[in-house]
Motif scaffolding. Structure first.
Motif, PDB file in Angstrom:
ATOM      1  N   PRO A   1       0.865  -1.180   0.000  1.00 22.82           N
ATOM      2  CA  PRO A   1       0.000   0.000   0.000  1.00 22.82           C
ATOM      3  C   PRO A   1       0.905   1.235   0.000  1.00 22.82           C
ATOM      4  O   PRO A   1       2.015   1.179   0.540  1.00 22.82           O
ATOM      5  N   GLU A   2       0.433   2.333  -0.592  1.00 23.32           N
ATOM      6  CA  GLU A   2       1.296   3.530  -0.641  1.00 23.32           C
ATOM      7  C   GLU A   2       1.644   4.019   0.755  1.00 23.32           C
ATOM      8  O   GLU A   2       2.732   4.509   1.004  1.00 23.32           O
ATOM      9  N   LEU A   3       0.688   3.845   1.647  1.00 25.02           N
ATOM     10  CA  LEU A   3       0.841   4.351   3.007  1.00 25.02           C
ATOM     11  C   LEU A   3       0.303   3.298   3.971  1.00 25.02           C
ATOM     12  O   LEU A   3      -0.784   2.757   3.749  1.00 25.02           O
ATOM     13  N   ILE A   4       1.053   2.997   5.011  1.00 23.86           N
ATOM     14  CA  ILE A   4       0.543   2.014   5.977  1.00 23.86           C
ATOM     15  C   ILE A   4       0.868   2.487   7.388  1.00 23.86           C
ATOM     16  O   ILE A   4       1.929   3.060   7.636  1.00 23.86           O
ATOM     17  N   HIS A   5      -0.072   2.239   8.287  1.00 26.25           N
ATOM     18  CA  HIS A   5       0.043   2.717   9.663  1.00 26.25           C
ATOM     19  C   HIS A   5       0.236   1.498  10.575  1.00 26.25           C
ATOM     20  O   HIS A   5      -0.474   0.508  10.449  1.00 26.25           O
ATOM     21  N   VAL A   6       1.187   1.578  11.481  1.00 26.42           N
ATOM     22  CA  VAL A   6       1.421   0.469  12.425  1.00 26.42           C
ATOM     23  C   VAL A   6       0.589   0.721  13.686  1.00 26.42           C
ATOM     24  O   VAL A   6       0.734   1.769  14.321  1.00 26.42           O
ATOM     25  N   GLU A   7      -0.263  -0.229  14.066  1.00 24.04           N
ATOM     26  CA  GLU A   7      -1.050  -0.005  15.283  1.00 24.04           C
ATOM     27  C   GLU A   7      -0.161  -0.164  16.526  1.00 24.04           C
ATOM     28  O   GLU A   7       0.939  -0.713  16.463  1.00 24.04           O
ATOM     29  N   GLY A   8      -0.638   0.358  17.648  1.00 21.24           N
ATOM     30  CA  GLY A   8       0.121   0.300  18.896  1.00 21.24           C
ATOM     31  C   GLY A   8       0.357  -1.141  19.330  1.00 21.24           C
ATOM     32  O   GLY A   8      -0.410  -2.049  18.986  1.00 21.24           O
ATOM     33  N   ASP A   9       1.414  -1.364  20.099  1.00 23.17           N
ATOM     34  CA  ASP A   9       1.810  -2.728  20.470  1.00 23.17           C
ATOM     35  C   ASP A   9       0.907  -3.262  21.591  1.00 23.17           C
ATOM     36  O   ASP A   9       0.869  -2.715  22.705  1.00 23.17           O
ATOM     37  N   ALA A  10       0.206  -4.340  21.292  1.00 27.48           N
ATOM     38  CA  ALA A  10      -0.766  -4.892  22.249  1.00 27.48           C
ATOM     39  C   ALA A  10      -0.070  -5.553  23.443  1.00 27.48           C
ATOM     40  O   ALA A  10      -0.621  -5.569  24.553  1.00 27.48           O
ATOM     41  N   SER A  11       1.128  -6.092  23.228  1.00 25.24           N
ATOM     42  CA  SER A  11       1.839  -6.711  24.364  1.00 25.24           C
ATOM     43  C   SER A  11       2.354  -5.616  25.284  1.00 25.24           C
ATOM     44  O   SER A  11       2.279  -5.731  26.513  1.00 25.24           O
ATOM     45  N   SER A  12       2.866  -4.527  24.699  1.00 17.40           N
ATOM     46  CA  SER A  12       3.311  -3.384  25.515  1.00 17.40           C
ATOM     47  C   SER A  12       2.129  -2.765  26.251  1.00 17.40           C
ATOM     48  O   SER A  12       2.276  -2.257  27.368  1.00 17.40           O
ATOM     49  N   ALA A  13       0.957  -2.813  25.636  1.00 22.73           N
ATOM     50  CA  ALA A  13      -0.247  -2.259  26.281  1.00 22.73           C
ATOM     51  C   ALA A  13      -0.590  -3.031  27.549  1.00 22.73           C
ATOM     52  O   ALA A  13      -1.174  -2.483  28.490  1.00 22.73           O
ATOM     53  N   SER A  14      -0.225  -4.309  27.591  1.00 18.28           N
ATOM     54  CA  SER A  14      -0.686  -5.166  28.703  1.00 18.28           C
ATOM     55  C   SER A  14      -0.248  -4.632  30.065  1.00 18.28           C
ATOM     56  O   SER A  14      -0.986  -4.752  31.046  1.00 18.28           O
TER      57      SER A  14
END
Ligand SMILES: O=C(O)C1=C[C@@H](OP(=O)(O)O)[C@@H](O)[C@H](O)C1
Ligand SMILES: C=C(OP(=O)(O)O)C(=O)O
Length: 431
Positions: free
Chosen positions: A236-249
């Motif tokens: 994709p021309e542009l892609i966004h990385v979502e926040g880290d779910a393990s770090s969120a824990s």
């Protein structure tokens, strides 16, 4: 001398919001897929940490053009399924998400590549992946112990075998690596998982991202995977990385333990990471949870206690470590089962967790693939926690400071593997 951080007992502020760093699992997959694509991809919110640095350094050495913009995003100019440099010496630290997928991609493309890591990486198995790659036609040599890095990769010779067995009971990263690399051959393949597949939700991340890069895999109940005869990835021309779910824990557990609402942003109800299932486990044991499009918030009602649990945690191996600390607040025996993979991660996490939980007074029983934790009536004050160069040991044990005692975390810099600013952010939550 080892550095340490002293965490006094603390209350959290009446409400807290944490902007999560990008997901490690997503960042390293996207970096590799973008490098292999036939176009340019702009990546937003990429994780900046040791594990992603190892992947970026490797791609740079392999000749992939990478360009950072002032806004912090990264432009990757994919080279259409080839690495311009056919010879390279690649240091991959202790990053499983760099080592396993790069091994597969390089072995299938062929060349002359030396892949190595830190001492612990050389104790983490890779044999099941190498076995599968050899069936396809890869020429991979073990430079140390059979079945373990370091590796030397040579030229690829197609065996014309198109049905590939792979074992998935040691790490799902082997299957992830094979799935991402096989399309580079341009041939259709069927991958057959032999026996049990652990950590399944990570395979879902892989398939989800491959689809975003225009390769659709047919998944038959996580047992058979059919790859189309398609020759290239299209980013994709542009892609966004979502926040880290393990770090969120760690922060979400802090919301439950403290009873003060903690909100993480960058991750929400559309998350593709399996570790968000950790939130459902918190809910079962007393958390109040609110899900938004781009946030998750956890708190606990005033009269709600934290309930003991007995959990098969195979689907959330990383976030399950956080539950081992939450167990200390339940007042009764807890069990975390089906976590045999803990033994081959950054350290032997079952033994490390048991050893350090005993320092705070818990009674702990270890099994080969399970841990049983009985919390003490009163936690021991200022236990000195060893972290074994394991970021999650350091982050998990910081939560002890929310349970009415102080705690000292040795070598806190080990969090740099996935979360260099962890302790700074954790300290900012305190009243
Ligand atoms: O594919 C991934 O991104 C990961 C898979 C999991 O490993 P296993 O499949 O070895 O359990 C997980 O523990 C690791 O942190 C990241
Ligand atoms: C197991 C982990 O890392 P790796 O990607 O190196 O396997 C982890 O981050 O908990």
């Amino acid at each position: 001398m080892n550095e340490f951080i002293f965490l006094p007992p603390r209350q959290l502020k009446s409400s807290n919001t944490v902007a999560l760093p990008g997901s490690k699992s997503i960042s390293n997959r996207i970096l590799l897929l973008a490098a292999l694509s036939d176009n340019v991809c702009q990546i937003h919110s990429l994780l900046q940490s040791d594990d992603t640095d190892r992947m970026l350094e490797a791609l740079e050495k392999l000749g992939i053009p990478l360009q950072k913009s002032l806004s912090g995003s990264l432009k990757v100019t994919g080279q259409n399924g080839v690495f311009p440099n056919q010879h390279a010496d690649l240091f991959l630290g202790n990053a499983g998400t760099a080592f396993r997928p790069l091994t597969a991609a390089l072995a299938i493309l062929g060349g002359n590549y030396h892949l190595y890591g830190v001492a612990r990486m050389h104790e983490r198995p890779i044999g099941d992946l190498v076995d599968a790659l050899r069936i396809v036609g890869a020429n991979v040599e073990y430079l140390g112990n059979e079945g373990y890095p370091p590796l030397q990769i040579h030229d690829f010779t197609d065996t014309k075998i198109r049905k590939i067995p792979i074992k998935g009971d040691v790490s799902s990263q082997f299957l992830t690596a094979l799935l991402m690399a096989l399309p580079l051959t341009g041939k259709a393949y069927e991958i057959h998982v032999q026996g049990e597949l652990i950590s399944k939700p990570y395979i879902n991340i892989t398939l989800n991202l491959m689809k975003k890069f225009d390769i659709h895999v047919d998944n038959q109940a996580h047992q058979i995977f059919r790859l189309p005869a398609k020759t290239h990835y299209r980013a994709p021309e542009l892609i966004h990385v979502e926040g880290d779910a393990s770090s969120a824990s760690y922060f979400l557990a802090a919301g439950l333990l403290s009873g003060k609402p903690v909100r993480v942003t960058g991750l929400g109800k559309h998350a593709i990471q399996g570790d968000v299932a950790f939130v459902h486990e918190l809910e079962k044991i007393g958390a109040t949870v609110t899900w938004g499009d781009d946030f998750i918030e956890v708190s606990r009602a005033v009269n709600q206690s934290i309930l003991p649990f007995d959990l098969d945690a195979n689907h959330i191996p990383d976030a399950a470590m956080t539950l081992a600390i939450v167990a200390l607040a339940t007042g009764a025996p807890c069990a975390i089962r089906n976590i045999g993979s803990w033994r081959v991660k950054e350290t032997d996490r079952i033994t490390a967790m048991a050893t350090e939980l005993r320092k705070v007074g818990a009674i702990v029983v270890e099994e080969n693939d399970a841990i049983y934790i009985t919390p003490p009536k009163q936690l021991i004050n200022n236990a000195k926690i060893d972290t074994y160069d394991d970021h999650r040991m350091a982050m998990c044990f910081s939560l002890v400071s929310l349970l009415g005692v102080s705690v000292t975390i040795n070598d806190p810099k080990c969090t740099h593997k996935t979360f260099p600013t962890y302790f700074q952010i954790f300290n900012e939550l305190a009243e």
